[in-house]
Motif scaffolding. Structure first.
Motif, PDB file in Angstrom:
ATOM      1  N   LEU A   1      14.128   5.805  10.095  1.00  0.00           N
ATOM      2  CA  LEU A   1      13.877   4.806  10.784  1.00  0.00           C
ATOM      3  C   LEU A   1      12.661   4.183  10.419  1.00  0.00           C
ATOM      4  O   LEU A   1      12.576   2.993  10.419  1.00  0.00           O
ATOM      5  N   ASP A   2      11.683   4.773  10.659  1.00  0.00           N
ATOM      6  CA  ASP A   2      10.130   4.244  10.090  1.00  0.00           C
ATOM      7  C   ASP A   2      10.235   3.725   8.912  1.00  0.00           C
ATOM      8  O   ASP A   2       9.478   2.518   8.729  1.00  0.00           O
ATOM      9  N   ALA A   3      10.738   4.167   7.856  1.00  0.00           N
ATOM     10  CA  ALA A   3      10.962   3.426   6.561  1.00  0.00           C
ATOM     11  C   ALA A   3      11.851   2.278   6.539  1.00  0.00           C
ATOM     12  O   ALA A   3      11.294   0.970   5.993  1.00  0.00           O
ATOM     13  N   ALA A   4      12.900   2.238   7.328  1.00  0.00           N
ATOM     14  CA  ALA A   4      13.623   1.003   7.359  1.00  0.00           C
ATOM     15  C   ALA A   4      12.851  -0.040   8.036  1.00  0.00           C
ATOM     16  O   ALA A   4      12.908  -1.369   7.520  1.00  0.00           O
ATOM     17  N   VAL A   5      12.082   0.302   9.163  1.00  0.00           N
ATOM     18  CA  VAL A   5      11.420  -0.741  10.036  1.00  0.00           C
ATOM     19  C   VAL A   5      10.367  -1.287   9.095  1.00  0.00           C
ATOM     20  O   VAL A   5       9.940  -2.478   9.333  1.00  0.00           O
ATOM     21  N   ALA A   6       9.615  -0.413   8.382  1.00  0.00           N
ATOM     22  CA  ALA A   6       8.423  -0.795   7.701  1.00  0.00           C
ATOM     23  C   ALA A   6       8.934  -1.962   6.740  1.00  0.00           C
ATOM     24  O   ALA A   6       8.489  -2.832   6.210  1.00  0.00           O
ATOM     25  N   LEU A   7      10.191  -1.761   6.233  1.00  0.00           N
ATOM     26  CA  LEU A   7      10.643  -2.505   5.048  1.00  0.00           C
ATOM     27  C   LEU A   7      11.184  -3.955   5.578  1.00  0.00           C
ATOM     28  O   LEU A   7      11.008  -4.919   5.148  1.00  0.00           O
ATOM     29  N   MET A   8      11.523  -4.036   7.038  1.00  0.00           N
ATOM     30  CA  MET A   8      12.175  -4.982   7.606  1.00  0.00           C
ATOM     31  C   MET A   8      10.917  -5.833   8.163  1.00  0.00           C
ATOM     32  O   MET A   8      10.932  -7.028   8.243  1.00  0.00           O
ATOM     33  N   GLY A   9       9.925  -5.063   8.646  1.00  0.00           N
ATOM     34  CA  GLY A   9       8.583  -5.707   9.233  1.00  0.00           C
ATOM     35  C   GLY A   9       8.848  -6.907   9.521  1.00  0.00           C
ATOM     36  O   GLY A   9       8.992  -8.035   9.138  1.00  0.00           O
TER      37      GLY A   9
ATOM     38  N   THR B   1       0.841  -1.113   0.223  1.00  0.00           N
ATOM     39  CA  THR B   1       0.295  -0.105  -0.064  1.00  0.00           C
ATOM     40  C   THR B   1       0.598   0.993  -0.131  1.00  0.00           C
ATOM     41  O   THR B   1       1.994   1.085   0.402  1.00  0.00           O
ATOM     42  N   ASP B   2       0.318   2.320  -0.498  1.00  0.00           N
ATOM     43  CA  ASP B   2       0.975   3.488  -0.348  1.00  0.00           C
ATOM     44  C   ASP B   2       1.211   4.127   1.011  1.00  0.00           C
ATOM     45  O   ASP B   2       0.599   3.843   1.964  1.00  0.00           O
ATOM     46  N   ARG B   3       2.267   4.539   1.288  1.00  0.00           N
ATOM     47  CA  ARG B   3       2.605   5.011   2.722  1.00  0.00           C
ATOM     48  C   ARG B   3       3.698   6.239   2.728  1.00  0.00           C
ATOM     49  O   ARG B   3       4.460   6.077   1.928  1.00  0.00           O
TER      50      ARG B   3
END
Length: 123
Positions: free
Chosen positions: A10-18, A2-4
Motif C-alpha cells: 500500500l505504501d508503494a502504491a500510494v507513493a506511485l499515485m501521490g 529518489t531511491d526509496r
C-alpha cells in the motif's frame, strides 16, 4: 525520482499515485489515448503546469506512454501502459467504494472538526 524503500504494498502504491491528480489522469486515459488539450478538459480544475508535471512523473514511473507524431502541426498523445492499466484495475474497487460512500464522505468534509479546524484538513 529518489531511491526509496517501502514498508508495504500500500505504501508503494500510494507513493506511485501521490496527490489528487494522478488517479484522475489514469481514469481519463482508461478509454484510450488523449491529446494534451483533451486530457486537460477531462481533468477538471487541473492547471496546465500541474498536468505537464504529473504526466512527466507518470511517464517516468511507467504508468503513461507519450507518443510524439512527427507531423505539422506536431501531435502528441498520452496513453496508459500495461502498468498503468493494471493500476487502474486495482483502483477500481476503491472508486466503487467512494461512489457508494460519497454522500458520507462529503458530509464528513462539511462538518466542522470538533478540535476547531476544518474537517477537510489533514489530521
Amino acid at each position: 525520482m529518489t531511491d526509496r524503500t517501502f514498508t508495504c504494498g500500500l505504501d508503494a502504491a500510494v507513493a506511485l499515485m501521490g496527490g489528487k491528480w494522478k488517479g484522475l489522469i489514469l481514469f481519463a486515459l482508461q478509454e484510450g489515448p488523449l491529446r494534451f488539450g483533451e486530457l486537460r478538459r477531462e481533468v477538471a480544475g487541473i492547471s496546465e503546469r500541474v498536468l505537464i508535471l504529473q504526466l512527466r512523473e507518470m511517464e517516468a514511473t511507467g504508468l503513461v506512454h507519450r507518443e510524439v507524431y512527427r507531423q505539422v502541426p506536431p501531435k502528441v498523445e498520452y496513453s496508459l501502459t500495461g502498468f498503468g492499466h493494471s493500476l487502474n484495475t486495482a483502483m477500481g474497487p476503491l472508486g466503487e467504494w467512494g461512489e457508494r460512500n460519497m454522500a458520507r464522505i462529503e458530509a464528513a468534509f462539511r462538518e466542522p472538526d470538533p478540535r476547531g479546524g476544518d474537517a477537510g484538513e489533514a489530521r
